[in-house]
Design a protein around this motif. Structure first.
Motif, PDB file in Angstrom:
ATOM      1  N   ALA A  23       1.836  47.934 -30.512  1.00 11.68           N
ATOM      2  CA  ALA A  23       2.955  47.044 -30.825  1.00 11.68           C
ATOM      3  C   ALA A  23       2.734  46.389 -32.180  1.00 11.68           C
ATOM      4  CB  ALA A  23       3.108  45.979 -29.736  1.00 11.68           C
ATOM      5  N   SER A  64       8.071  43.988 -28.565  1.00  7.83           N
ATOM      6  CA  SER A  64       7.347  43.571 -27.360  1.00  7.83           C
ATOM      7  C   SER A  64       6.312  42.485 -27.620  1.00  7.83           C
ATOM      8  CB  SER A  64       6.680  44.779 -26.694  1.00  7.83           C
ATOM      9  OG  SER A  64       5.744  45.391 -27.575  1.00  7.83           O
ATOM     10  N   ALA A  65       5.689  42.488 -28.785  1.00  3.09           N
ATOM     11  CA  ALA A  65       4.670  41.476 -29.082  1.00  3.09           C
ATOM     12  C   ALA A  65       5.257  40.232 -29.733  1.00  3.09           C
ATOM     13  CB  ALA A  65       3.586  42.069 -29.991  1.00  3.09           C
ATOM     14  N   GLN A 122      -2.296  48.260 -22.944  1.00  2.00           N
ATOM     15  CA  GLN A 122      -0.859  47.958 -22.984  1.00  2.00           C
ATOM     16  C   GLN A 122      -0.527  47.153 -24.240  1.00  2.00           C
ATOM     17  OE1 GLN A 122       0.397  45.982 -19.384  1.00  2.00           O
ATOM     18  NE2 GLN A 122       2.313  47.120 -19.336  1.00  2.00           N
ATOM     19  N   GLY A 123       0.410  47.652 -25.034  1.00  2.00           N
ATOM     20  CA  GLY A 123       0.811  46.952 -26.244  1.00  2.00           C
ATOM     21  C   GLY A 123      -0.093  47.174 -27.433  1.00  2.00           C
ATOM     22  N   SER A 165       7.856  48.844 -29.810  1.00  2.00           N
ATOM     23  CA  SER A 165       6.719  48.447 -30.644  1.00  2.00           C
ATOM     24  C   SER A 165       7.084  47.301 -31.580  1.00  2.00           C
ATOM     25  CB  SER A 165       6.208  49.648 -31.450  1.00  2.00           C
ATOM     26  OG  SER A 165       7.186  50.094 -32.369  1.00  2.00           O
ATOM     27  N   GLY A 193       4.141  48.684 -25.698  1.00  2.00           N
ATOM     28  CA  GLY A 193       4.340  47.342 -25.168  1.00  2.00           C
ATOM     29  C   GLY A 193       5.246  47.225 -23.971  1.00  2.00           C
ATOM     30  N   ARG A 232       2.496  43.596 -34.842  1.00  2.00           N
ATOM     31  CA  ARG A 232       2.130  42.177 -34.757  1.00  2.00           C
ATOM     32  C   ARG A 232       2.098  41.487 -36.124  1.00  2.00           C
ATOM     33  NH1 ARG A 232      -0.341  44.548 -30.435  1.00  2.00           N
ATOM     34  NH2 ARG A 232      -0.263  43.362 -28.487  1.00  2.00           N
ATOM     35  N   SER A 239       6.431  47.036 -20.152  1.00  2.00           N
ATOM     36  CA  SER A 239       5.844  46.622 -18.877  1.00  2.00           C
ATOM     37  C   SER A 239       5.973  47.741 -17.855  1.00  2.00           C
ATOM     38  CB  SER A 239       6.563  45.373 -18.338  1.00  2.00           C
ATOM     39  OG  SER A 239       6.461  44.294 -19.238  1.00  2.00           O
TER      40      SER A 239
END
Length: 341
Positions: free
Chosen positions: A311, A240-241, A307-308, A237, A266, A313, A268
């Motif tokens: 995460a 990934s972003a 997805q994500g 988290s 996040g 940000r 894949s």
């Protein structure tokens, strides 16, 4: 809303297009062609072949060299029995397994390499590429036993290996890294800067215990537990972003709910081994079915819908405040919440 059968579970990992995000991690199950095919037939989107260990290869080569030398000196005809062409080499067998599995599996087969020298990492990686690997996973397990070696020196060693391998092969390279770094986020960014296409968070430390009955190392191998996933979730988290690259969860994935958590953070893909060792390759189907059922219940038609979503940000300061806030909340839970009473 589409039915469960119509859910789009496709994802991309290391530039590889996968049908869904459940990948069979390196384990004894993926050490043979038959094992890899079983995992593929059970529905794995990709299979990471059991690791090739440089020490095992070198030990075999040294043993063969000694046998060859002794044979030549002891009898004139021994050379006919122990020729370089007929010697059985560990690496040749592993490359043959990789080659046959890559041809027959129908899904990407990712080679896993655990090296210990600069030459070994690069040479074996090149041979794995030639044998048909879709990607290479560098499985680091270096324990800095030299107390004069700094954290920066250890990180520099990792970065140098990744740079050499990425420059020496044309297929994607991922790094399965331990969680024991002082600043994992900085290390991940460094590895991606050196050319890695992605990282697996995290590898497990399989240090032996101690058998107090015989005063010897206790070498029993213990499987992961779902609780080990939390550390990977936090770093997934947080990173990934913020970073360009593929992220995989690599420790503690046992249930479909675990798969969902990793994707929300996040990831894949998720990679799982312990759950498959205990429950069998068929558990892959249960993970995928459970993911599809959750998506249907939540009204999601594809992984991209969520997805994500969890995460981080914000700014580094905001992320730090969030982590600190969650730590404080957990450490101040009332006793009935801690014990489950």
């Amino acid at each position: 809303m589409k039915g469960e059968a119509d859910m789009n579970l496709a994802t991309s990992y290391l530039g590889l297009a996968l049908r869904h995000p459940v990948v069979a991690a390196a384990s004894p199950l993926s050490a043979s062609v038959d094992g890899i095919l079983r995992l593929a037939d059970a529905g794995a989107a990709a299979v990471v072949m059991a690791s090739v260990y440089e020490e095992q290869i070198v030990a075999q080569e040294l043993a063969e060299a000694a046998l060859w030398s002794a044979g030549q000196d002891s009898h004139a005809e021994m050379g006919a029995y122990f020729t370089p062409q007929t010697q059985t080499r560990v690496l040749d067998g592993r490359l043959n397994t990789l080659r046959r599995a890559a041809e027959r599996a129908g899904v990407p087969v990712i080679a896993s390499l655990n090296g210990c020298t600069d030459e070994g990492w690069l040479d074996f990686a090149r041979q794995m590429e030639q044998a048909g690997a879709s990607a290479i996973e560098l499985n680091f397990s270096h324990i800095p036993t030299d107390i004069t070696q700094s954290a920066q020196a250890v990180e520099a060693e990792y970065a140098d290996v990744v740079r050499r391998v990425c420059a020496g092969v044309d297929i994607p390279v991922s790094v399965k890294m331990p969680s024991t770094f002082t600043a994992p986020g900085h290390v991940v960014r460094s590895l991606l800067d050196q050319g890695a296409a992605g990282v697996v968070l995290f590898s497990r430390f399989y240090g032996p215990g101690l058998d107090i009955a015989v005063l010897e190392p206790d070498e029993r191998l213990r499987l992961s537990t779902p609780g080990e996933l939390n550390l990977a979730l936090m770093w997934l988290s947080l990173l990934s972003a913020r970073l360009e690259g593929s992220f995989a969860a690599g420790c503690g994935v046992w249930s479909a709910a675990d798969v969902v958590r990793c994707l929300l953070a996040g990831a894949s893909v998720v990679t799982t081994a312990s759950a498959l060792l205990e429950k069998g390759p068929g558990h892959i189907g249960a993970l995928v079915t459970g993911l599809r059922a959750w998506m249907h219940a939540q009204g999601h038609e594809s992984l991209a819908d969520f997805q994500g979503r969890c995460a981080a940000r914000g700014t580094p300061e905001e992320a730090r405040a969030f982590v600190r806030r969650e730590y404080y909340r957990l450490m101040t839970l009332p006793v009935e919440r801690v014990t489950g009473a």
